[in-house]
Design a protein around this motif. Structure first.
Motif, PDB file in Angstrom:
ATOM      1  N   UNK A   1     -17.218 -77.991  15.847  1.00 43.48           N
ATOM      2  CA  UNK A   1     -18.222 -78.512  14.930  1.00 43.48           C
ATOM      3  C   UNK A   1     -19.274 -77.482  14.573  1.00 43.48           C
ATOM      4  N   UNK A   2     -18.888 -76.200  14.559  1.00 37.95           N
ATOM      5  CA  UNK A   2     -19.874 -75.144  14.394  1.00 37.95           C
ATOM      6  C   UNK A   2     -20.001 -74.634  12.961  1.00 37.95           C
ATOM      7  N   UNK A   3     -19.492 -75.393  12.013  1.00 43.61           N
ATOM      8  CA  UNK A   3     -19.742 -75.074  10.616  1.00 43.61           C
ATOM      9  C   UNK A   3     -21.140 -75.530  10.214  1.00 43.61           C
ATOM     10  N   UNK A   4     -21.506 -75.264   8.973  1.00 43.07           N
ATOM     11  CA  UNK A   4     -22.806 -75.714   8.477  1.00 43.07           C
ATOM     12  C   UNK A   4     -22.737 -75.819   6.963  1.00 43.07           C
ATOM     13  N   UNK A   5     -22.974 -77.028   6.456  1.00 41.32           N
ATOM     14  CA  UNK A   5     -22.913 -77.229   5.013  1.00 41.32           C
ATOM     15  C   UNK A   5     -21.546 -76.884   4.464  1.00 41.32           C
ATOM     16  N   UNK A   6     -21.524 -75.981   3.477  1.00 38.06           N
ATOM     17  CA  UNK A   6     -20.252 -75.596   2.851  1.00 38.06           C
ATOM     18  C   UNK A   6     -19.461 -74.604   3.683  1.00 38.06           C
ATOM     19  N   UNK A   7     -20.038 -74.133   4.795  1.00 39.19           N
ATOM     20  CA  UNK A   7     -19.402 -73.081   5.579  1.00 39.19           C
ATOM     21  C   UNK A   7     -18.634 -73.675   6.758  1.00 39.19           C
TER      22      UNK A   7
END
Length: 255
Positions: free
Chosen positions: A13-19
């Motif tokens: 779960x280490x994405x952020x927004x569009x990344x």
């Protein structure tokens, strides 16, 4: 041959927004527990919801992975922070993940601090107590993951919480039992075979070879693989196959 259940945990779960970050879908096919970023070092509400849904579909135990409020540094930079602040930011992040878990008919089963917060709480009685207070007030059924013989696990045990000693498959160890700093060459193991040998030594013999070549005793119950390690899926696959071939069963820690 061993006949023992061992937990294999991954940071997800280490994405952020569009990344997007990591290969969470593939890793959660191989792991038994997940440490879900809760928005301070990485993650956001949408990513948290999707990650919880992935955990539920793959049968992985849901754990909170609270970090320092440091998106730019990915929570890996030490900060001057008071125990009360640590308590509040950990409780806040656990609560956010608990909401998503409850919406899916599940619960958060463990808490593992992330990055710098993990190492700070492992070395400080005050910060460890603050983390543990937050965990206990959120749900005293949750386990606390941390380094063996650390302030964090001692605080958890003193508070009546279940402690789970953690070892790392993909990180080198110092002679004092801590992880080699990421700034040190060779601190991240890039060879799956070497990572498997280290893991088998930790689980089967209760020891690990340090960066200076000396073995030290280290007893662990769960093994972590970072999702941002290069080739993390191949690492996890090699680990799982190797552990099962050695007679270990992959599963959640016993309650």
């Amino acid at each position: 041959m061993h006949n023992r259940t061992v937990d294999l945990n991954v940071d997800v779960g280490e994405g952020f927004g569009a990344y997007r970050a990591g290969c969470d879908e593939e890793l959660l096919e191989l792991a038994s527990s997940a440490n879900v970023a809760c928005g301070f070092h990485a993650g956001d509400p949408r990513t948290m919801r999707r990650t919880v849904e992935l955990c539920l579909s793959r049968g992985a135990a849901i754990g909170a992975h609270p970090g320092l409020p440091d998106l730019l540094g990915f929570g890996r930079r030490t900060m001057e922070i008071a125990p009360d602040e640590v308590h509040d930011l950990v409780l806040y992040q656990i609560g956010a993940l608990q909401a998503f878990a409850a919406a899916g008919g599940a619960r958060v089963e463990h808490v593992k601090p992330h990055g710098a917060l993990y190492h700070m709480a492992a070395a400080s009685d005050e910060l460890a107590a603050a983390v543990v207070r937050a965990v206990r007030s959120a749900d005293d059924r949750m386990a606390v993951y941390g380094p063996p013989d650390s302030c964090l696990l001692r605080a958890a045990e003193a508070a009546g919480l279940r402690s789970v000693a953690e070892g790392f498959a993909d990180r080198a160890y110092m002679s004092g039992g801590g992880l080699a700093p990421r700034s040190m060459p060779g601190s991240v193991l890039d060879d799956p075979g070497r990572a498997l040998r280290q893991t088998l030594a930790l689980l089967g013999e209760g020891r690990v070879d340090t960066v200076d070549g000396q073995p030290i005793a280290l007893s662990v119950q769960t093994i972590c693989l970072h999702s941002d390690t290069p080739g993390a899926v191949a690492f996890a696959s090699t680990l799982r196959r190797g552990l099962e071939a050695a007679g270990f069963k992959i599963g959640r820690p016993s309650p």
